[in-house]
Scaffold this motif. Structure first.
Motif, PDB file in Angstrom:
ATOM      1  N   ALA A   1       0.975  -1.341   0.033  1.00 40.68           N
ATOM      2  CA  ALA A   1      -0.006   0.127   0.247  1.00 40.68           C
ATOM      3  C   ALA A   1       0.779   1.475   0.000  1.00 40.68           C
ATOM      4  N   GLU A   2       1.907   1.140   0.984  1.00 38.58           N
ATOM      5  CA  GLU A   2       2.755   2.391   0.936  1.00 38.58           C
ATOM      6  C   GLU A   2       3.374   2.641  -0.496  1.00 38.58           C
ATOM      7  N   GLU A   3       3.872   1.570  -1.025  1.00 37.01           N
ATOM      8  CA  GLU A   3       4.426   1.874  -2.350  1.00 37.01           C
ATOM      9  C   GLU A   3       3.613   2.306  -3.388  1.00 37.01           C
ATOM     10  N   HIS A   4       2.356   2.058  -3.246  1.00 36.96           N
ATOM     11  CA  HIS A   4       1.243   2.656  -4.046  1.00 36.96           C
ATOM     12  C   HIS A   4       0.588   4.046  -3.685  1.00 36.96           C
ATOM     13  N   GLY A   5       1.234   4.407  -2.619  1.00 34.10           N
ATOM     14  CA  GLY A   5       0.863   5.822  -2.125  1.00 34.10           C
ATOM     15  C   GLY A   5      -0.554   5.892  -1.220  1.00 34.10           C
ATOM     16  N   VAL A   6      -0.730   4.827  -0.808  1.00 28.17           N
ATOM     17  CA  VAL A   6      -1.740   4.650   0.283  1.00 28.17           C
ATOM     18  C   VAL A   6      -1.325   4.299   1.805  1.00 28.17           C
ATOM     19  N   THR A   7      -1.743   5.292   2.695  1.00 28.17           N
ATOM     20  CA  THR A   7      -1.293   5.193   4.149  1.00 28.17           C
ATOM     21  C   THR A   7      -2.505   4.588   4.811  1.00 28.17           C
TER      22      THR A   7
ATOM     23  N   GLY B   1      -8.226  -4.635   2.411  1.00 26.57           N
ATOM     24  CA  GLY B   1      -8.965  -3.508   2.054  1.00 26.57           C
ATOM     25  C   GLY B   1      -8.058  -2.206   1.671  1.00 26.57           C
ATOM     26  N   VAL B   2      -7.127  -1.977   2.447  1.00 29.12           N
ATOM     27  CA  VAL B   2      -5.997  -0.918   2.159  1.00 29.12           C
ATOM     28  C   VAL B   2      -5.290  -1.099   0.817  1.00 29.12           C
ATOM     29  N   VAL B   3      -4.935  -2.396   0.517  1.00 27.17           N
ATOM     30  CA  VAL B   3      -4.247  -2.653  -0.717  1.00 27.17           C
ATOM     31  C   VAL B   3      -5.059  -2.484  -1.929  1.00 27.17           C
ATOM     32  N   GLN B   4      -6.146  -3.033  -1.604  1.00 26.80           N
ATOM     33  CA  GLN B   4      -7.211  -3.001  -2.842  1.00 26.80           C
ATOM     34  C   GLN B   4      -7.621  -1.429  -3.188  1.00 26.80           C
ATOM     35  N   GLN B   5      -7.479  -0.571  -2.186  1.00 21.56           N
ATOM     36  CA  GLN B   5      -7.562   1.030  -2.555  1.00 21.56           C
ATOM     37  C   GLN B   5      -6.601   1.500  -3.649  1.00 21.56           C
ATOM     38  N   ALA B   6      -5.388   0.749  -3.514  1.00 25.37           N
ATOM     39  CA  ALA B   6      -4.236   1.068  -4.210  1.00 25.37           C
ATOM     40  C   ALA B   6      -4.444   0.523  -5.511  1.00 25.37           C
ATOM     41  N   VAL B   7      -4.797  -0.898  -5.683  1.00 27.73           N
ATOM     42  CA  VAL B   7      -4.732  -1.634  -6.957  1.00 27.73           C
ATOM     43  C   VAL B   7      -5.925  -2.084  -7.761  1.00 27.73           C
TER      44      VAL B   7
ATOM     45  N   ASP C   1     -16.494   0.018  -2.325  1.00 28.21           N
ATOM     46  CA  ASP C   1     -15.925   0.778  -1.303  1.00 28.21           C
ATOM     47  C   ASP C   1     -14.521   0.080  -0.212  1.00 28.21           C
ATOM     48  N   PHE C   2     -13.550   0.154  -1.015  1.00 29.27           N
ATOM     49  CA  PHE C   2     -12.489  -0.515  -0.026  1.00 29.27           C
ATOM     50  C   PHE C   2     -12.084   0.324   1.197  1.00 29.27           C
ATOM     51  N   THR C   3     -12.526   1.562   0.999  1.00 28.70           N
ATOM     52  CA  THR C   3     -12.008   2.617   2.112  1.00 28.70           C
ATOM     53  C   THR C   3     -12.944   1.949   3.356  1.00 28.70           C
TER      54      THR C   3
END
Length: 284
Positions: free
Chosen positions: A134-140, A246-252, A258-260
């Motif tokens: 997630a961090e690599e794809h800009g989601v914290t 769910g966090v990773v899915q927000q990125a990819v 609604d993954f958030t």
């Protein structure tokens, strides 16, 4: 590869009806009707390897589950897409009923005591990998640090555990009751060698089984205190994994979902778990 192309590869020269199946938020699923029989083609979503999914490992686990009479028959594996027999049935919406719980527990024991799966599933490492992706794809994930501190405490408390073949994604939607075959478990993409108490906890939290004792009785034939503590701790890890998924899915993910909100729901539930007296006693 499109579902129609996969069907043509599996059943060359035979006309097949192909229609989409709804409900998936990671993969694309299609029902194939052919000569009075029905099958499912499962095409992986984009970049699902970032979720830790190995399609060849999924095929091996699905074949093992089918051989054990737990999962649907595997018909073919084409360019990473799994083709299985369609299980005609209804959702299992009575998981809290004693007879249903005993049947499901029996199926899980059959898996846990069966041949090894090729993949490894360690919930403690999975959440770390999801966080890094997630961090690599800009989601914290702002709630990650606090949850990770608790997870580290759980890992220290439990120590090394024996690994067994596990499903690791026991959502209600992954259970189908067939009038001819009984309950079958589908969707083996996260299957791997892991802690069976993660499987039991994953079943419990995803199906709102609040009484750990009933589940332990169904699975072990008795509810021992050490098993109850282990299960209480892994309930936290089940929600932590789901939240970070769910966090990773927000990125990819390209799915409209609604993954958030999904991640927040599981972070909130793991916080409630951490506040439970049974959890605090188990953690020590």
């Amino acid at each position: 590869m499109r579902a129609e192309e996969i069907a043509a590869r599996v059943w060359p020269g035979r006309p097949a009806g192909v229609e989409p199946l709804g409900g998936g938020i990671t993969n694309h699923n299609f029902k194939v009707s052919l000569d009075g029989e029905a099958y499912v083609i499962r095409i992986g979503g984009e970049r699902t390897e970032l979720l830790g999914i190995d399609r060849q490992a999924e095929e091996a686990a699905a074949r093992a589950a089918a051989a054990a009479g737990v999962g649907p028959e595997v018909v073919a594996f084409v360019d990473g897409s799994l083709v299985t027999r369609f299980v005609e049935g209804t959702p299992v919406d009575d998981m809290r009923e004693a007879a249903t719980l005993r049947e499901v527990a029996s199926l899980l024991r059959r898996v846990h005591e069966g041949p090894a799966f090729p993949a490894r599933f360690d919930a403690f490492r999975v959440v770390e990998a999801y966080h890094a992706t997630a961090e690599e794809h800009g989601v914290t994930a702002f709630r990650y640090a606090a949850a990770k501190e608790t997870a580290d405490g759980i890992e220290r408390r439990l120590g090394p555990q024996p690994v067994r073949p596990c499903h690791n994604d026991l959502l209600t939607a992954n259970f189908i009751r067939s009038p001819d075959q009984g309950i079958r478990i589908v969707d083996w993409e996260y299957a791997g060698m892991g802690d069976r108490f993660f499987d039991l906890a994953n079943l419990a939290v995803n199906n709102e089984l609040d009484d750990n004792g009933e589940l332990l009785e169904a699975y072990f034939g008795e509810a021992r205190a050490e098993h109850g503590g282990h299960l209480a701790l892994m309930r936290f890890m089940s929600d932590f994994r789901e939240a970070m998924w769910g966090v990773v899915q927000q990125a990819v993910s390209a799915f409209d979902f609604d993954f958030t909100g999904y991640a927040d729901q599981h972070f909130e539930r793991l916080a409630r778990t951490a506040a439970d007296p049974a959890f605090r006693r188990a953690l020590g």
